[in-house]
Design a protein around this motif. Sequence first.
Motif, PDB file in Angstrom:
ATOM      1  N   GLU A   1       0.579  -1.478   0.168  1.00 37.15           N
ATOM      2  CA  GLU A   1       0.182   0.301   0.435  1.00 37.15           C
ATOM      3  C   GLU A   1       0.761   1.301  -0.039  1.00 37.15           C
ATOM      4  O   GLU A   1       0.466   1.974  -0.516  1.00 37.15           O
ATOM      5  N   THR A   2       1.960   1.641   0.914  1.00 38.07           N
ATOM      6  CA  THR A   2       2.902   2.105   1.248  1.00 38.07           C
ATOM      7  C   THR A   2       3.557   3.030  -0.241  1.00 38.07           C
ATOM      8  O   THR A   2       3.784   4.120  -0.764  1.00 38.07           O
ATOM      9  N   TRP A   3       4.018   2.001  -1.331  1.00 38.29           N
ATOM     10  CA  TRP A   3       4.086   2.364  -2.811  1.00 38.29           C
ATOM     11  C   TRP A   3       3.339   1.715  -3.513  1.00 38.29           C
ATOM     12  O   TRP A   3       2.967   2.094  -4.544  1.00 38.29           O
ATOM     13  N   SER A   4       2.010   1.563  -3.370  1.00 35.34           N
ATOM     14  CA  SER A   4       0.857   1.364  -4.572  1.00 35.34           C
ATOM     15  C   SER A   4       0.696   3.004  -5.697  1.00 35.34           C
ATOM     16  O   SER A   4       0.073   3.354  -6.865  1.00 35.34           O
ATOM     17  N   HIS A   5       1.303   4.486  -4.979  1.00 31.07           N
ATOM     18  CA  HIS A   5       1.255   4.871  -6.686  1.00 31.07           C
ATOM     19  C   HIS A   5       2.439   3.810  -7.507  1.00 31.07           C
ATOM     20  O   HIS A   5       2.250   5.151  -8.654  1.00 31.07           O
ATOM     21  N   LEU A   6       3.068   3.843  -7.234  1.00 30.14           N
ATOM     22  CA  LEU A   6       4.353   3.193  -8.393  1.00 30.14           C
ATOM     23  C   LEU A   6       3.362   2.114  -9.554  1.00 30.14           C
ATOM     24  O   LEU A   6       4.269   1.815 -10.100  1.00 30.14           O
TER      25      LEU A   6
ATOM     26  N   LYS B   1       3.706   2.149 -13.330  1.00 32.70           N
ATOM     27  CA  LYS B   1       5.090   2.927 -13.064  1.00 32.70           C
ATOM     28  C   LYS B   1       6.346   2.464 -14.005  1.00 32.70           C
ATOM     29  O   LYS B   1       6.281   1.397 -13.093  1.00 32.70           O
TER      30      LYS B   1
ATOM     31  N   PRO C   1      12.217   4.015  -9.317  1.00 30.44           N
ATOM     32  CA  PRO C   1      10.998   5.157  -9.954  1.00 30.44           C
ATOM     33  C   PRO C   1      12.333   6.068 -11.099  1.00 30.44           C
ATOM     34  O   PRO C   1      13.203   6.464 -10.813  1.00 30.44           O
TER      35      PRO C   1
END
Length: 314
Positions: free
Chosen positions: A77-82, A85, A109
Amino acid sequence: MNKVAIWYRHFGVPEQTLELETAPVESLTPGLMRIRMQLSPVNASDLIPVTGAYGHRIIPPLVAGYEGVGEVITAPETWSHLVGKRVLPLRGQGTWQSLVDCPPEYAIPVPDWICSDLAARAFINPAAALMMLRLYSPEGKRVLLTAAGSDCSLLLGQWALRFGAVSVTGIHRSAAHATRLAACGITSVSQEDAGAIERSASESDLVFDATGGKLATSILQHLPETSTFVCYGLLSGIPFRQHHSRPFVRWFHIRNYLNSMDIRQWHALFSEIWPLLNTSSYSGAVRYPVASWKEAIGFYRESGRSGKPLLIMN
């Protein structure tokens, strides 16, 4: 669902030892990030471990490959923005496979303005070159490079000039490299020209050597005592001999420095690499389907090649 991977289950000649295998996808270990690989390059650092040269610290079976670029398909969840990508899935599993699971904190990234062909090669050679130049400043010095046609040496030469080197001379095996070196502001010297090598060595303050063997031994014999000789590879497969206590000889192994980096330093390294790499001359990419991995290695071994083989993992 299956995935493909290039394994070595024992040590030996890479072309004879590596095997492309297909297997069901395993469940993702909690806490890891899963990346669908796009491209993975062929480097010396990928092939040398297969031979058993590092048998004292690695044990097969292992998937080959140390770098590459891919797209995040699952993340904590902490890195779900990736998710969706591009990242470099580093310091985890071998990268010569279609899916790689890695610790998310080590995934790098990729900026939108970096193409995937370049991103796939942004770790081994760029990181080694930058770290060496930070450890052994080229400012105000005359720099000498061996294996000057290699990607790492090419970056060392360009970045040494940016960081204040007075001059950079590159020793190369193939005449095909001379034009490219000149375009980068690097004076080229043939590895067959013993006289020119001796003269260049006698006028150098800092040497970055990737070959070892007779060439390194000759350079050491002609270097000024106040010079520094940095060995970061042994492409010849032959150790060099130092007959005197001077000049100073230093050894660079990237793994020794990576192990001491914290997460902040790890990401800061790439923040510096991206703009440097994007504005530097680098080998063009030559893509090979993963099933043609033997052809890719064969191309990598060609003398005078100007391209870098990349395995298409999907």
